[in-house]
Enzyme design. Structure first.
Site, PDB file in Angstrom:
ATOM      1  N   ARG A  77       0.857  -1.194   0.000  1.00 26.40           N
ATOM      2  CA  ARG A  77       0.000   0.000   0.000  1.00 26.40           C
ATOM      3  C   ARG A  77       0.893   1.244   0.000  1.00 26.40           C
ATOM      4  O   ARG A  77       1.794   1.371   0.839  1.00 26.40           O
ATOM      5  CB  ARG A  77      -0.900  -0.022   1.234  1.00 26.40           C
ATOM      6  CG  ARG A  77      -2.033   0.976   1.147  1.00 26.40           C
ATOM      7  CD  ARG A  77      -2.994   0.775   2.301  1.00 26.40           C
ATOM      8  NE  ARG A  77      -3.743  -0.466   2.203  1.00 26.40           N
ATOM      9  CZ  ARG A  77      -4.192  -1.155   3.259  1.00 26.40           C
ATOM     10  NH1 ARG A  77      -3.960  -0.734   4.477  1.00 26.40           N
ATOM     11  NH2 ARG A  77      -4.881  -2.271   3.099  1.00 26.40           N
ATOM     12  N   ARG A 146      -2.741   5.898   9.813  1.00 28.18           N
ATOM     13  CA  ARG A 146      -2.683   5.540   8.384  1.00 28.18           C
ATOM     14  C   ARG A 146      -2.705   6.797   7.513  1.00 28.18           C
ATOM     15  O   ARG A 146      -2.700   7.916   8.007  1.00 28.18           O
ATOM     16  CB  ARG A 146      -3.890   4.659   8.042  1.00 28.18           C
ATOM     17  CG  ARG A 146      -4.021   3.411   8.916  1.00 28.18           C
ATOM     18  CD  ARG A 146      -3.088   2.323   8.436  1.00 28.18           C
ATOM     19  NE  ARG A 146      -3.215   1.102   9.231  1.00 28.18           N
ATOM     20  CZ  ARG A 146      -4.000   0.068   8.911  1.00 28.18           C
ATOM     21  NH1 ARG A 146      -4.790   0.133   7.872  1.00 28.18           N
ATOM     22  NH2 ARG A 146      -4.010  -1.024   9.646  1.00 28.18           N
ATOM     23  N   LYS A 210      -4.899  -0.053  14.587  1.00 27.72           N
ATOM     24  CA  LYS A 210      -4.785   0.949  13.524  1.00 27.72           C
ATOM     25  C   LYS A 210      -5.539   2.217  13.890  1.00 27.72           C
ATOM     26  O   LYS A 210      -6.483   2.185  14.698  1.00 27.72           O
ATOM     27  CB  LYS A 210      -5.319   0.390  12.209  1.00 27.72           C
ATOM     28  CG  LYS A 210      -6.770  -0.013  12.227  1.00 27.72           C
ATOM     29  CD  LYS A 210      -7.129  -0.612  10.878  1.00 27.72           C
ATOM     30  CE  LYS A 210      -8.207  -1.643  11.010  1.00 27.72           C
ATOM     31  NZ  LYS A 210      -8.488  -2.370   9.778  1.00 27.72           N
ATOM     32  N   LYS A 212      -7.175   5.859  12.093  1.00 31.36           N
ATOM     33  CA  LYS A 212      -7.514   6.491  10.811  1.00 31.36           C
ATOM     34  C   LYS A 212      -7.995   7.928  11.011  1.00 31.36           C
ATOM     35  O   LYS A 212      -8.792   8.190  11.912  1.00 31.36           O
ATOM     36  CB  LYS A 212      -8.602   5.678  10.103  1.00 31.36           C
ATOM     37  CG  LYS A 212      -8.145   4.266   9.749  1.00 31.36           C
ATOM     38  CD  LYS A 212      -9.213   3.495   9.014  1.00 31.36           C
ATOM     39  CE  LYS A 212      -8.697   2.128   8.612  1.00 31.36           C
ATOM     40  NZ  LYS A 212      -9.721   1.334   7.902  1.00 31.36           N
ATOM     41  N   CYS A 480     -13.307  -2.634   5.300  1.00 34.22           N
ATOM     42  CA  CYS A 480     -12.396  -1.870   4.436  1.00 34.22           C
ATOM     43  C   CYS A 480     -13.141  -1.005   3.409  1.00 34.22           C
ATOM     44  O   CYS A 480     -12.649   0.044   3.040  1.00 34.22           O
ATOM     45  CB  CYS A 480     -11.431  -2.803   3.720  1.00 34.22           C
ATOM     46  SG  CYS A 480     -10.450  -3.782   4.849  1.00 34.22           S
TER      47      CYS A 480
END
Ligand code: SF4
Length: 566
Positions: A77, A146, A210, A212, A480
Site C-alpha cells: 500500500r 494511516r 490501527k 484512521k 475496508c
C-alpha cells in the site's frame, strides 16, 4: 503512557515491544530462499512497513495437490496524503504495477495506491523503487496512523488547498520515526543525519490498533469522515477556513457473532481554530495510545475507548495533556458522501475531471482500457492526479487545450462516463477481498459489478437509473469498503452468500442495519426488487433510499453504534 498491567497485554503488544522498533527479523526473513513466506512474527511487523503477506486463494487447492506451499505474495500500500500525485509519479507507479505486481492498479478507499501479487523476491526492489518516486509505504498499514484523507480536490478552492495542506502536516507529524524502514528497504540511503531510535509520540508499542484520520469540507462528505477514529469537519465562513469541528470514535469493523463489536459513527465533540489542528490530532492520538485496550485487539479501536470512558473524560484529557479546550461545535451541513463526476472548473480557472473507477481497479478489460487511457493522459498532463476516498480519480489542473486532448484519449479507449453509468454504480464501493485477502468469506471487487449489472436492469425498469443510491460490498465485516455506511450493503458470509444491510444515511451520517442473512444472488435481487419498486412509486420528493426504508418500516434506524445489534 499506558499503565495497563503487563501481564494482561496481548501477544501482539509483546511482539511490538520486543521488535526493536519494528525490525524483528524481517531482513532475515526476506533473505530466506526456502519459502515465499516470512516468519510468523515478521508477517505481523511488515504491516507497519506498508505491506501484507497474502496468498492466492484461487490456487490453494491446486498447489496442495502438487504438494507445494501456497503461492505467497504481498500487498503493498502506497501512502499518498491527501491523494495528490504528479503525472511522473503516476507513470512510475503504473510501470511498477506492470513490472512487479499483477499489472493492475488498485485505488483504495483511503486515497492510496495498492499493488497485489508482489513476490517476496521482488518486495524490497518494489518498495525501494516506490521510494524513488518520492512516495512511500511507511505506516500505510499497522498499529499507527494511516494515510490521512482529505476532501478530494485541493485545486477546487483556496480552502480545499489549505485543508489538503493540513492533511499533509498531520501525516508528517504522526509518521513513525524509527529508522527500521530505511534500514530494511532502502539500505539507509535516504536517511539524512541518522535516525533517532525513539518514537516521541508512539513509544515502543505504537498504537493499540490501527488509527484512521480524515478531513471533510461540507457540503460534501467525500471522505466519510465519521467512519474514522479521528475526523475534522472544516468550518468555512465567507470562503475563509476558520477552524474545524473535531469528531472521534468512528469505525466500520465488527466480528460476526460478537455483539461486543460494532461499527460506529463518530461523535462530533467540539470546535477549535484551524491553527491547532496538528496539536489536536496529536492529543487525540496520545489519548488513544494511553487509554486504548491493549489486551483484546477486538476492543482496541478508539471507538471502544470512547464508549468506555465517555466524551467528558475524553475532553478533560485533551485539556490535561495538551491544554486544549474545545468550543461548542459549529453548525455544518453534509449533502452527500460520493464524488462529483465529470468536468468542473476550479477557482483557479483550470479544469478538473473526476473519472469513475469501478472498484478502484484500473485495468484494461473487455475493450475498455482505463489503465492505458490514464497512462496516456499522464504523458501529456501538466497538472496533477488526485486519488479520491471513493476509489475514483481526479485528473486535476487541466488547461482548456489539454481538456480536449484528454476527452479524446478517454473516448479512444472507450472509458465509460456520465449517464451511461447508473447512479447506483457511480455510488458503489467494493473492497479487494478474494483472491488475496485471507479474511474474506466471499467475493467483493470481482463480483459487485455483476450484481450491479442485474440491479441496473431493475432500476431501468423502475426509472431509477439516475437516482443516487449508495451500494457497498465487502468480503467480510472488517469494514475496508466502509460497508455500514452504504444505503445497500452486502457483506460476505460464505462463498456466494451475503448479509444484506439497509438504511444508512446518504450523507454518511447514519449506520445501516442487518436486514437479511446469507442471501445468494437470486435472493438478493428478489429481496431488493420489491423495496426498489416501492421506492420508485412511493418516495417523497428528494427522499433517499436509506431514509425511505426506515420511514416505511422495512428497517429501524440505528441511532448509535452500540445499538447496531439491537
Ligand atoms: Fe479483506 Fe474484509 Fe477488508 Fe474486504 S473488508 S479487504 S474481505 S479484510
Amino acid at each position: 503512557m499506558n499503565t495497563q498491567d503487563k501481564n494482561q497485554v496481548s501477544a501482539f503488544e509483546v511482539l511490538k515491544e520486543n521488535s526493536n522498533y519494528l525490525r524483528g527479523t524481517i531482513k532475515e526473513s526476506l533473505e530466506n530462499p526456502i519459502t515465499g513466506s516470512l516468519a510468523p512474527d515478521d508477517q505481523l511487523l511488515i504491516k507497519f512497513h506498508g505491506t501484507y503477506q497474502q496468498q492466492n486463494r484461487d490456487l490453494d487447492e491446486e498447489r496442495l495437490k502438487q504438494k507445494l506451499e501456497p503461492l505467497y505474495s504481498y500487498l503493498i500500500r502506497i501512502r499518498v496524503p491527501g491523494g495528490v500525485t504528479t503525472p511522473q509519479q503516476w507513470l512510475a507507479i503504473d510501470a511498477l504495477a506492470d513490472k512487479y505486481a499483477d499489472k493492475e492498479l488498485k485505488l483504495t478507499t483511503r486515497q492510496a495506491f495498492q499493488f497485489h501479487a508482489v513476490l517476496k523476491r521482488n518486495l524490497k526492489k518494489t518498495i525501494r523503487e516506490i521510494n524513488d518516486t518520492l512516495l512511500d509505504t511507511l505506516a500505510a498499514c499497522g498499529d499507527v496512523n494511516r494515510n490521512v484523507m482529505s476532501s478530494a480536490n485541493p485545486f477546487e478552492s483556496p480552502v480545499h488547498a489549505e485543508v489538503t495542506d493540513d492533511a499533509r502536516k498531520i501525516s508528517a507529524h504522526l509518521s513513525p520515526q524509527t529508522g527500521a524502514y530505511h534500514e530494511i528497504w532502502l539500505d539507509k540511503e535516504l536517511v539524512a543525519g541518522g535516525e533517532a531510535e525513539s518514537e516521541p509520540i508512539y513509544g515502543k508499542v505504537y498504537m493499540p490498533r490501527k488509527f484512521k484520520i480524515a478531513i471533510a469540507i461540507p457540503p460534501r462528505n467525500d471522505t466519510d469522515v465519521l467512519s474514522n477514529d479521528l475526523g475534522f469537519i472544516a468550518i468555512v465562513e465567507k470562503d475563509i477556513l476558520k477552524g474545524y469541528n473535531l469528531t472521534v470514535g468512528g469505525g466500520m469493523a465488527y466480528t460476526f457473532g460478537n455483539t461486543n463489536t460494532f461499527p460506529r459513527v463518530a461523535d462530533v465533540v467540539g470546535y477549535f481554530p484551524k491553527e491547532k489542528i496538528v496539536e489536536v490530532a496529536e492529543a487525540v492520538v496520545v489519548f488513544q495510545r494511553d487509554h486504548g485496550n491493549r489486551s483484546d485487539r477486538k476492543q482496541a479501536r478508539l471507538k471502544y475507548t470512547i464508549e468506555k470512558y465517555g466524551l467528558d473524560y475524553f475532553k478533560a484529557e485533551l485539556k490535561r495533556t495538551h491544554g486544549i479546550e474545545l468550543e461548542a461545535s459549529k453548525p455544518y451541513q453534509f449533502e452527500s458522501q460520493g464524488d462529483v463526476y465529470g468536468w468542473t472548473q476550479g477557482a483557479d480557472g483550470y479544469w478538473h475531471y473526476t473519472l469513475f473507477v469501478e472498484g478502484g481497479k484500473l485495468t484494461d478489460f473487455n475493450g475498455i482500457s482505463t489503465k492505458t487511457a490514464v497512462k496516456e493522459i499522464a504523458r501529456i498532463h501538466d497538472g496533477t492526479f488526485i486519488l479520491t476516498g471513493n476509489q475514483n480519480l481526479v485528473i486535476a489542473q487541466v488547461s482548456t487545450t489539454n481538456k480536449k486532448k484528454i476527452e479524446a484519449i478517454l473516448k479512444k479507449h472507450q472509458v465509460k462516463e456520465g449517464k451511461s453509468i447508473s447512479q447506483l454504480r457511480q455510488h458503489s464501493i467494493a473492497c479487494a477481498a478474494l483472491p488475496y485477502c485471507g479474511l474474506s468469506f466471499a467475493e467483493a471487487e470481482r463480483y459487485l459489478p455483476t450484481v450491479v449489472d442485474k440491479i441496473d436492469v431493475i432500476l431501468q425498469q423502475l426509472g431509477l437509473f439516475n437516482e443516487p443510491i449508495s451500494i457497498r460490498m465487502t468480503g467480510c465485516p472488517n469494514g475496508c469498503g466502509r460497508p455500514f455506511l452504504g444505503e445497500i450493503a452486502l457483506v460476505g458470509r460464505a462463498p456466494g452468500r451475503y448479509n444484506l444491510y439497509l438504511g444508512a444515511g446518504f450523507k454518511g451520517d447514519r449506520l445501516n442495519k442487518l436486514y437479511k442473512e446469507m442471501l445468494n444472488e437470486d435472493e438478493i435481487l428478489a429481496t431488493l426488487e420489491p423495496l426498489l419498486t416501492d421506492y420508485a412509486h412511493n418516495r417523497n420528493e428528494q427522499e433517499r433510499f436509506g431514509d425511505f426504508v426506515i420511514r416505511k418500516g422495512y428497517i429501524e434506524a440505528v441511532p448509535a453504534g452500540n445499538q447496531f445489534h439491537s
